[in-house]
Design a protein around this motif. Structure first.
Motif, PDB file in Angstrom:
ATOM      1  N   ARG A 188     -11.329  32.717 -35.861  1.00 51.21           N
ATOM      2  CA  ARG A 188     -10.022  32.185 -36.258  1.00 51.21           C
ATOM      3  C   ARG A 188      -8.882  33.021 -35.698  1.00 51.21           C
ATOM      4  O   ARG A 188      -7.836  32.483 -35.317  1.00 51.21           O
ATOM      5  N   MET A 189      -9.055  34.336 -35.649  1.00 48.10           N
ATOM      6  CA  MET A 189      -7.993  35.170 -35.086  1.00 48.10           C
ATOM      7  C   MET A 189      -7.819  34.908 -33.597  1.00 48.10           C
ATOM      8  O   MET A 189      -6.698  34.944 -33.081  1.00 48.10           O
ATOM      9  N   ILE A 190      -8.916  34.632 -32.910  1.00 48.10           N
ATOM     10  CA  ILE A 190      -8.829  34.411 -31.464  1.00 48.10           C
ATOM     11  C   ILE A 190      -8.361  33.007 -31.132  1.00 48.10           C
ATOM     12  O   ILE A 190      -7.437  32.810 -30.331  1.00 48.10           O
ATOM     13  N   MET A 191      -8.977  31.987 -31.758  1.00 45.37           N
ATOM     14  CA  MET A 191      -8.738  30.617 -31.284  1.00 45.37           C
ATOM     15  C   MET A 191      -8.577  29.605 -32.405  1.00 45.37           C
ATOM     16  O   MET A 191      -8.698  28.405 -32.182  1.00 45.37           O
ATOM     17  N   SER A 192      -8.309  30.097 -33.625  1.00 46.87           N
ATOM     18  CA  SER A 192      -8.000  29.221 -34.755  1.00 46.87           C
ATOM     19  C   SER A 192      -9.137  28.270 -35.108  1.00 46.87           C
ATOM     20  O   SER A 192      -8.898  27.144 -35.543  1.00 46.87           O
ATOM     21  N   ARG A 193     -10.374  28.713 -34.920  1.00 42.00           N
ATOM     22  CA  ARG A 193     -11.549  27.920 -35.281  1.00 42.00           C
ATOM     23  C   ARG A 193     -12.485  28.776 -36.101  1.00 42.00           C
ATOM     24  O   ARG A 193     -12.596  29.968 -35.880  1.00 42.00           O
ATOM     25  N   ARG A 194     -13.198  28.128 -37.026  1.00 44.00           N
ATOM     26  CA  ARG A 194     -14.202  28.817 -37.828  1.00 44.00           C
ATOM     27  C   ARG A 194     -15.576  28.636 -37.197  1.00 44.00           C
ATOM     28  O   ARG A 194     -15.874  27.573 -36.638  1.00 44.00           O
ATOM     29  N   CYS A 195     -16.404  29.642 -37.308  1.00 51.30           N
ATOM     30  CA  CYS A 195     -17.811  29.545 -36.892  1.00 51.30           C
ATOM     31  C   CYS A 195     -18.630  29.145 -38.116  1.00 51.30           C
ATOM     32  O   CYS A 195     -19.304  29.970 -38.728  1.00 51.30           O
ATOM     33  N   SER A 196     -18.539  27.886 -38.497  1.00 50.82           N
ATOM     34  CA  SER A 196     -19.252  27.420 -39.683  1.00 50.82           C
ATOM     35  C   SER A 196     -20.117  26.231 -39.334  1.00 50.82           C
ATOM     36  O   SER A 196     -19.960  25.603 -38.291  1.00 50.82           O
ATOM     37  N   GLU A 197     -21.026  25.896 -40.222  1.00 53.58           N
ATOM     38  CA  GLU A 197     -21.967  24.817 -39.948  1.00 53.58           C
ATOM     39  C   GLU A 197     -21.269  23.480 -39.768  1.00 53.58           C
ATOM     40  O   GLU A 197     -21.785  22.574 -39.130  1.00 53.58           O
ATOM     41  N   SER A 198     -20.082  23.315 -40.335  1.00 52.41           N
ATOM     42  CA  SER A 198     -19.401  22.027 -40.276  1.00 52.41           C
ATOM     43  C   SER A 198     -18.757  21.762 -38.923  1.00 52.41           C
ATOM     44  O   SER A 198     -18.318  20.664 -38.655  1.00 52.41           O
ATOM     45  N   GLU A 199     -18.676  22.778 -38.101  1.00 53.59           N
ATOM     46  CA  GLU A 199     -18.082  22.603 -36.776  1.00 53.59           C
ATOM     47  C   GLU A 199     -19.129  23.015 -35.748  1.00 53.59           C
ATOM     48  O   GLU A 199     -19.349  24.187 -35.495  1.00 53.59           O
ATOM     49  N   ASN A 200     -19.747  22.026 -35.140  1.00 45.80           N
ATOM     50  CA  ASN A 200     -20.883  22.282 -34.264  1.00 45.80           C
ATOM     51  C   ASN A 200     -20.524  23.170 -33.084  1.00 45.80           C
ATOM     52  O   ASN A 200     -21.290  24.029 -32.674  1.00 45.80           O
ATOM     53  N   ASP A 201     -19.339  22.928 -32.504  1.00 46.43           N
ATOM     54  CA  ASP A 201     -18.963  23.722 -31.335  1.00 46.43           C
ATOM     55  C   ASP A 201     -18.756  25.185 -31.699  1.00 46.43           C
ATOM     56  O   ASP A 201     -19.163  26.090 -30.965  1.00 46.43           O
ATOM     57  N   ALA A 202     -18.144  25.440 -32.867  1.00 49.65           N
ATOM     58  CA  ALA A 202     -17.930  26.828 -33.292  1.00 49.65           C
ATOM     59  C   ALA A 202     -19.258  27.506 -33.627  1.00 49.65           C
ATOM     60  O   ALA A 202     -19.470  28.676 -33.310  1.00 49.65           O
ATOM     61  N   GLU A 203     -20.160  26.750 -34.278  1.00 46.13           N
ATOM     62  CA  GLU A 203     -21.470  27.311 -34.587  1.00 46.13           C
ATOM     63  C   GLU A 203     -22.246  27.604 -33.311  1.00 46.13           C
ATOM     64  O   GLU A 203     -22.956  28.612 -33.209  1.00 46.13           O
ATOM     65  N   GLU A 204     -22.101  26.731 -32.322  1.00 49.73           N
ATOM     66  CA  GLU A 204     -22.764  26.951 -31.039  1.00 49.73           C
ATOM     67  C   GLU A 204     -22.235  28.214 -30.370  1.00 49.73           C
ATOM     68  O   GLU A 204     -22.991  28.982 -29.772  1.00 49.73           O
ATOM     69  N   MET A 205     -20.928  28.439 -30.509  1.00 45.91           N
ATOM     70  CA  MET A 205     -20.341  29.660 -29.968  1.00 45.91           C
ATOM     71  C   MET A 205     -20.935  30.884 -30.652  1.00 45.91           C
ATOM     72  O   MET A 205     -21.271  31.888 -29.998  1.00 45.91           O
ATOM     73  N   ARG A 206     -21.090  30.820 -31.977  1.00 51.55           N
ATOM     74  CA  ARG A 206     -21.656  31.954 -32.707  1.00 51.55           C
ATOM     75  C   ARG A 206     -23.069  32.266 -32.225  1.00 51.55           C
ATOM     76  O   ARG A 206     -23.424  33.420 -31.989  1.00 51.55           O
ATOM     77  N   GLU A 207     -23.870  31.236 -32.066  1.00 51.23           N
ATOM     78  CA  GLU A 207     -25.246  31.430 -31.612  1.00 51.23           C
ATOM     79  C   GLU A 207     -25.281  31.987 -30.196  1.00 51.23           C
ATOM     80  O   GLU A 207     -26.132  32.832 -29.867  1.00 51.23           O
TER      81      GLU A 207
END
Length: 519
Positions: A188-207
């Motif tokens: 969120r600090m970098i790009m205003s997105r959460r790395c949570s299960e509800s957002e597939n692209d953010a979760e993919e980034m985390r993985e």
């Protein structure tokens, strides 16, 4: 015929004598000036001595050969510093000679090579980026503007623990929950997105970031065995290239989205008297800098992508693992936990949630974090590389020698720490150690490195770690097993960031309702 045999024998003796003489001259002229070294084997050097956890291997060697050792990892010459005094020689007295970091195949392929900040050579680009980090990207004003992100994510983290507890799910993997918290904060600090299960692209980034961290921590023969440098015997190069392509594709989409938002904002403000003062995430700040014609140096798109990757890689595992180690130590030392909880209740109360602004009023909590980082530094080894020859004491250190400063061993040195293996935060209260900070000015305690190459994200890391730890202490009791005096296993796992061998799994029992406190 006999004469030929005699001449042959004399010739053999002559060759042997020349070889021995050259060896003696070489040893007297140069090798004796190198630090002590164990037996070295052909090709692999000292790799036969290595265990799965390098800092423990280095510590064992230092107990035999002393605080400064010379080894070869394959064909790469290295020195190991295992005391505060020797570390100071490298990191202060000869800092300029050891201000660069070695390049690996993983860094070259995954992090855009020379575009990367963390592993960039000490030079104009690195200096420019370090200045930007301290003044804008990770400076006080930016961190203050994004404080609401950290506060909200800690609220979400506590809410998740409460939900699991209320559902009677029993054991909770705190390691996973803390990693998710750290990822959400950074994302969120970098790009205003959460790395949570509800957002597939953010979760993919985390993985993907986890995969990249794993790849960069792998031992790659191509980095250390000279005749393997152009080979890919372990198949890493293909994985490096695939990870890079995947990351580049994902971050490019995010950058384009940010560019579209920026364009629409400019169009809306065209002809308007309103000066936009919106809170910007770090990617927006990077794009501002890249478009600044008056900037000292122009950032390329690759520079931006590499910096974002650096922040994910450096800011997720490290913060989560530190909180996890701290909680494990507190569970095993209930008297320390109770003392910390009393301090929080007194300074904060039971009607609101602890916040970043409360941390200066919680000296014992700060001491707990210091003691955790002393015993469990998330970067247990500082890695540098010499750019020129230098002398450390009576020893000659050639250029292109890799330096390993063993922070893990230094933090357990009985010369500087009484009962060094005991978890005792009180050592940092009301004594000479109370003035010891964590920013590299004291060479027996520098969990974030020291000098020019010290971690630029120290302030952010401490804000996340201290506040998250305080919130868990304030809101939950953590029970292990059946809750009857069971101890947490404190075995270390293999990895660059000092992970635990076994994740911290426990039952969170609400002490205060975090949802009520949030209100």
């Amino acid at each position: 015929m006999a004469d030929l045999k005699d001449y042959g024998l004399l010739f053999l003796i002559f060759l042997t004598s020349i070889f021995l003489l050259r060896t003696m001259l070489y040893r007297n002229g140069r090798t004796h000036r190198l630090p002590p070294s164990p037996l070295r084997l052909p090709i692999i050097g000292h790799l036969h001595l290595f265990g799965p956890i390098p800092h423990q291997t280095f510590h064992k060697l230092s107990t035999i050969y002393g605080p400064l050792i010379h080894i070869y990892i394959g064909s790469v010459p290295c020195v190991i510093a295992s005391s505060a005094e020797v570390a100071k020689e490298f990191l202060k007295t000869h800092e300029l000679s050891f201000s660069s970091r070695p390049q690996s195949a993983a860094v070259h392929y995954i992090t855009y090579g020379s575009a990367d900040f963390s592993f960039a050579p000490y030079g104009p680009y690195w200096k420019f980026m370090k200045k930007l980090c301290m003044s804008e990207l990770l400076g006080g004003q930016t961190l203050k503007q994004l404080e609401h992100v950290r506060r909200e994510e800690i609220h979400w983290f506590l809410h998740s623990l409460l939900v699991k507890s209320n559902k009677g799910e029993g054991l909770v993997d705190l390691h996973t929950e803390l990693i998710r918290l750290a990822n959400n904060v950074i994302s969120r600090m970098i790009m205003s997105r959460r790395c949570s299960e509800s957002e597939n692209d953010a979760e993919e980034m985390r993985e993907l970031i986890e995969e990249i961290a794993e790849l960069t921590g792998k031992f790659n023969l191509s980095d250390y065995i000279w005749f393997c440098r152009n080979l890919d015997l372990q198949g890493f190069r293909k994985r490096f290239e695939e990870a890079h392509a995947k990351y580049d594709r994902m971050i490019e989409i995010i950058i384009r989205e940010h560019e579209e938002v920026r364009k629409s904002r400019k169009d809306e403000m065209a002809g308007s008297d309103v000066s936009g003062q919106e809170v910007k995430d770090i990617l927006h700040i990077l794009l501002d800098i890249s478009e600044d014609d008056d900037a000292e140096m122009r950032l390329t798109r690759e520079n931006i992508k590499a910096f974002i990757l650096d922040m994910f890689a450096a800011g997720t595992d490290t913060s989560a693992i530190t909180v996890e180690w701290a909680l494990a130590e507190l569970i095993n030392n209930q008297h320390i936990l109770e003392k910390a909880r009393e301090e929080i209740d007194k300074a904060v109360g039971k009607n609101r949630l602890v916040e970043e602004s409360d941390i200066p009023n919680l000296p014992y909590l700060q001491a707990i974090v210091k003691e955790t980082l002393r015993l469990h530094p998330t970067g247990p080894i500082i890695v540098r590389e010499s750019t020129e020859d230098c002398a450390i004491g009576d020893y000659h250190i050639p250029a292109k020698t890799r330096l390993f400063v063993n922070l893990w061993a230094i933090g357990r040195d009985p010369k500087h720490w009484e009962n060094p293996l005991e978890f005792n935060p009180d050592r940092f209260i009301g004594s000479g150690l109370s003035k010891v900070d964590m920013r590299g000015q004291h060479y027996h305690f520098m969990p974030f490195g020291s000098g020019r190459r010290g971690c630029p994200g120290t302030t952010l890391a401490l804000q996340v770690v201290q506040t998250a730890l305080a919130a868990v202490i304030q809101c939950f009791e953590l029970k292990i097993g059946d809750g009857t005096n069971m101890k947490v296993d404190m075995t270390e796992g293999a990895g660059l960031t000092l992970p635990r061998a076994h994740p911290l799994i426990c039952t969170p029992v609400p002490r205060l309702d975090p949802l009520h406190l949030v209100k």
